[in-house]
Design an enzyme around this catalytic site. Sequence first.
Site, PDB file in Angstrom:
ATOM      1  N   HIS A  13       0.873  -1.427   0.165  1.00 16.70           N
ATOM      2  CA  HIS A  13      -0.028  -0.085   0.182  1.00 16.70           C
ATOM      3  C   HIS A  13       0.948   1.112  -0.046  1.00 16.70           C
ATOM      4  CE1 HIS A  13      -3.742   2.286   1.800  1.00 16.70           C
ATOM      5  NE2 HIS A  13      -2.930   3.170   1.347  1.00 16.70           N
ATOM      6  N   ARG A  17       2.163   9.194  -5.894  1.00 16.00           N
ATOM      7  CA  ARG A  17       1.914  10.312  -6.573  1.00 16.00           C
ATOM      8  C   ARG A  17       2.236  10.642  -8.135  1.00 16.00           C
ATOM      9  NH1 ARG A  17      -1.412  10.685  -2.331  1.00 16.00           N
ATOM     10  NH2 ARG A  17      -0.537  11.609  -0.383  1.00 16.00           N
ATOM     11  N   LYS A  99      -9.432  -0.606  -5.805  1.00 17.13           N
ATOM     12  CA  LYS A  99      -9.222   0.003  -4.488  1.00 17.13           C
ATOM     13  C   LYS A  99     -10.776   0.610  -4.162  1.00 17.13           C
ATOM     14  CE  LYS A  99      -7.738   2.117  -0.769  1.00 17.13           C
ATOM     15  NZ  LYS A  99      -6.531   2.037   0.153  1.00 17.13           N
ATOM     16  N   HIS A 136     -10.218   1.037   1.782  1.00 15.07           N
ATOM     17  CA  HIS A 136     -10.184   1.985   3.131  1.00 15.07           C
ATOM     18  C   HIS A 136     -11.514   1.994   3.837  1.00 15.07           C
ATOM     19  CE1 HIS A 136      -8.450   5.943   4.290  1.00 15.07           C
ATOM     20  NE2 HIS A 136      -9.620   6.129   5.119  1.00 15.07           N
ATOM     21  N   HIS A 171      -4.707  -0.665   6.343  1.00 17.11           N
ATOM     22  CA  HIS A 171      -4.350   0.410   7.394  1.00 17.11           C
ATOM     23  C   HIS A 171      -5.090   0.297   8.709  1.00 17.11           C
ATOM     24  CE1 HIS A 171      -7.084   3.058   5.339  1.00 17.11           C
ATOM     25  NE2 HIS A 171      -6.137   3.313   4.564  1.00 17.11           N
ATOM     26  N   ASP A 244       1.235   2.594   3.674  1.00 17.36           N
ATOM     27  CA  ASP A 244       0.358   3.792   3.488  1.00 17.36           C
ATOM     28  C   ASP A 244       1.497   5.009   3.340  1.00 17.36           C
ATOM     29  OD1 ASP A 244      -1.568   5.213   2.559  1.00 17.36           O
ATOM     30  OD2 ASP A 244      -2.411   5.241   4.880  1.00 17.36           O
ATOM     31  N   HIS A 248       3.032  14.395   1.086  1.00 20.46           N
ATOM     32  CA  HIS A 248       2.388  15.827   0.576  1.00 20.46           C
ATOM     33  C   HIS A 248       3.420  16.871   0.721  1.00 20.46           C
ATOM     34  CE1 HIS A 248      -1.922  14.249   0.690  1.00 20.46           C
ATOM     35  NE2 HIS A 248      -1.728  13.686   1.681  1.00 20.46           N
ATOM     36  N   ALA A 258      -4.095  15.067   5.117  1.00 19.77           N
ATOM     37  CA  ALA A 258      -3.888  13.673   5.765  1.00 19.77           C
ATOM     38  C   ALA A 258      -2.960  12.714   4.951  1.00 19.77           C
ATOM     39  CB  ALA A 258      -5.150  13.089   5.911  1.00 19.77           C
TER      40      ALA A 258
HETATM   41  C1  NCD Z   1      -3.849   8.962   1.657  1.00 18.49           C
HETATM   42  C2  NCD Z   1      -3.186  10.120   0.703  1.00 18.49           C
HETATM   43  O1  NCD Z   1      -2.676  11.147   1.141  1.00 18.49           O
HETATM   44  O2  NCD Z   1      -3.303   9.747  -0.544  1.00 18.49           O
HETATM   45  N1  NCD Z   1      -3.762   9.910   3.126  1.00 18.49           N
HETATM   46  C3  NCD Z   1      -3.951   9.083   4.302  1.00 18.49           C
HETATM   47  O3  NCD Z   1      -4.083  10.014   5.123  1.00 18.49           O
HETATM   48  N2  NCD Z   1      -3.643   7.826   4.663  1.00 18.49           N
HETATM   49  C4  NCD Z   1      -4.975   8.349   1.367  1.00 18.49           C
HETATM   50  C5  NCD Z   1      -5.282   7.128   2.119  1.00 18.49           C
HETATM   51  O4  NCD Z   1      -4.690   5.861   2.182  1.00 18.49           O
HETATM   52  O5  NCD Z   1      -6.113   7.470   3.236  1.00 18.49           O
HETATM   53 ZN    ZN Z   2      -3.336   5.000   1.438  1.00 21.29          ZN
END
Ligand code: NCD
Ligand code: ZN
Length: 337
Positions: A13, A17, A99, A136, A171, A244, A248, A258
């Site tokens: 996972h 990007r 997904k 998710h 997750h 995960d 960002h 997030a």
């Molecule tokens: C993930 C994202 O930024 O793409 N963010 C996260 O908080 N885990 C998306 C996700 O898997 O929820």
């Molecule tokens: Zn994720």
Amino acid sequence: MDRLEITLPDDFHVHLRQGPGLAAYASRSASRFGRLLVMPNVVPPLVSSRALDDYRKAVEAAIRSSPNASTVLSTFKLIPGMGADAVMDCVRAGAVAAKYYPAGATTNAQDGVPDPTVIAEELATVERAGLVLCVHAEDPAAPVMEREEAFIPVLDGIIGRYPRLRVVMEHLSSVAAVDAVLRWPGRVAATITAHHLAFTVDDLLGERLSVGFFCKPVLKTARDREALVSAATSGSPKFFFGSDSAPHSPAAKAAGAAGCYTSPLALELLAGVFDEAGALDRLEGFVSLAGAGFYGLSPNEGRLRLWRSDWTVPALLDGVEPLAAGRMLVWMAERLP
Ligand code: NCD
Ligand code: ZN
């Protein structure tokens, strides 16, 4: 034990990007993992063979220009109204998983699924094609700390309605989720991240607001973390690693996005957690064997070395603030040539 060598791990996972960051993130992941299950929540989302092909090629090109080889495993996003033909189109493009994002549950999930009945035809097609459904599992309408638990009845419904569907609850963050995965049949497994195993909501909110620890699902209590550590170190093939890792930009993080960038330190964090639990001998099962087994893949041929040594997570890596920047970790990891 101060050092160990294990089969090269997989990451089931990861968010790589698109645009300028992709090459650095893909190269970083390839420096530590043999296979990458790459998430489809880019913009526009991966929902066709054309989009899947283009994206996989972009990631593969980035990996090829890096020092390490790694195999890309594609996923596509389930979108209401896409239809069975679009699902089969993605299957033909080599996707190994579909997904499921509940609409509005996380980053780039506005176009997700409001209710599983809306994608009944698509789920039946995923089941028939033998793909894995990665979920998710959060209900965005529930209070933030209860979103995962609130989604369990939805998963109960999906697991009951599609009796051959292979499902991964992604997750895990709570006691309730661990209990549900243990209760469900063997075709249902789960990923656990390094950050949910190593940290709690206190790291996010306990002292100062520390947005670096903000992700979905939100980090939970010490009791939840203990249940996750028990599951990950239990040796059960139902629990395996998915980072995960979700980078960002500093500006996006400052605005509250997030997602935590964990690829550069996840294995080191995991070694610390397994060490503390007296379960270093179970680490290889969790990061290198159980996930491959669930996806029907042989273990990687490469090796990874881990050794006890202190280091401080840098403030910036690959243009992004990594999780736990400034904290000291006590294990190091290196992919062997
Ligand atoms: C993930 C994202 O930024 O793409 N963010 C996260 O908080 N885990 C998306 C996700 O898997 O929820
Ligand atoms: Zn994720």
